[in-house]
Motif scaffolding. Structure first.
Motif, short mmCIF file in Angstrom:
data_model
loop_
_atom_site.label_atom_id
_atom_site.label_comp_id
_atom_site.label_asym_id
_atom_site.label_seq_id
_atom_site.Cartn_x
_atom_site.Cartn_y
_atom_site.Cartn_z
N PHE A 24 -18.63 17.44 -47.30
CA PHE A 24 -19.50 18.36 -48.01
C PHE A 24 -18.73 19.47 -48.72
CE2 PHE A 24 -22.52 16.46 -44.98
CZ PHE A 24 -23.43 15.98 -45.91
N LEU A 28 -19.19 20.16 -52.62
CA LEU A 28 -19.47 21.49 -53.15
C LEU A 28 -18.49 21.89 -54.24
CD1 LEU A 28 -21.01 24.17 -53.03
CD2 LEU A 28 -19.49 24.87 -51.15
N MET A 94 -25.18 21.35 -55.04
CA MET A 94 -24.55 22.48 -54.36
C MET A 94 -25.40 22.94 -53.17
SD MET A 94 -23.30 24.46 -57.81
CE MET A 94 -22.99 26.01 -56.97
N THR A 95 -26.71 22.94 -53.36
CA THR A 95 -27.61 23.33 -52.28
C THR A 95 -27.52 22.35 -51.11
OG1 THR A 95 -29.16 24.34 -53.85
CG2 THR A 95 -30.01 23.79 -51.67
N ALA A 97 -24.96 20.47 -50.37
CA ALA A 97 -23.64 20.62 -49.74
C ALA A 97 -23.59 21.84 -48.83
CB ALA A 97 -22.57 20.72 -50.82
N VAL A 98 -24.08 22.97 -49.32
CA VAL A 98 -24.03 24.21 -48.53
C VAL A 98 -24.91 24.08 -47.28
CG1 VAL A 98 -24.65 26.65 -48.50
CG2 VAL A 98 -23.49 25.70 -50.48
#
Length: 198
Positions: A24, A28, A94-95, A97-98
């Protein structure tokens, strides 16, 4: 007789934390790079729309010419700059991954849909690369960054979804895909997984 330590389960909770962070974290980083490239390409598309003769910062010569690529129909396949798609899709990645780095597990259907959508994105990126190389006759550095970043994000996402059995693959194919993904692990990680299982 199945090997219970290698057969893919619904949730591979025994995935080493380090491997999860790598997957992840990679997703990201490359999603951020792709978003930056999409933002630059979007600005350049607006610049070209205002002035078709504009000289862009990444137009170096006949072969490396963003303006030449950006002024073609291939750069606006859906009637608007392709880069706009990146502005929408990359924040979603990105969401994911975070949130995943924080331990969140999304629904199976959601991750499957995300993987399919990103597969279409990868196909589209390489189609554009082929068009730029063999039809348009010029390359765009920012477009190349998008292609590379999209490839890495897709690879990380697919590897995770195989581990989590999110792709709705037939049992035999899922087993082979899971075995392939596990074969990429470092021997110490495999030993750690087996000791945890016992």
């Amino acid at each position: 007789h199945r090997d219970l330590h290698s057969f893919p389960t619904r949730r591979s909770s025994d995935l080493p934390p380090r491997k999860r962070k790598i997957l992840f974290g990679e997703m990201l980083v490359f999603a951020i790079l792709s978003l930056i490239a999409a933002a630059v390409l979007s600005i350049e598309a607006i610049t070209l729309a205002k002035n078709p003769d504009a000289v862009l910062s990444c137009s170096f010569n006949t072969w490396i010419d963003c303006a030449k690529v950006g002024s073609t129909w291939q750069a606006n396949v859906l009637g608007f700059p392709n880069a706009f798609l990146g502005l929408v899709s990359e924040p979603v990645v990105m969401t994911i991954a975070v949130a995943s780095l924080a331990g969140v597990r999304f629904p199976r259907w959601f991750m499957f849909t995300a993987n399919v959508c990103y597969l279409l994105g990868v196909i589209f990126a390489y189609w554009l690369l082929w068009q730029s190389t063999y039809v348009i006759g010029a390359l765009c550095p920012w477009c190349l960054l998008v292609t590379v970043s999209t490839t890495f994000v897709f690879t990380s996402m697919t590897q995770w979804n195989i581990r989590e059995n999110n792709l709705f693959l037939p049992e035999g194919l899922q087993a082979k895909a899971f075995a392939f993904v596990r074969s990429e692990e470092h021997p110490s990680e495999l030993q750690s997984r087996q000791s945890i299982s016992y």
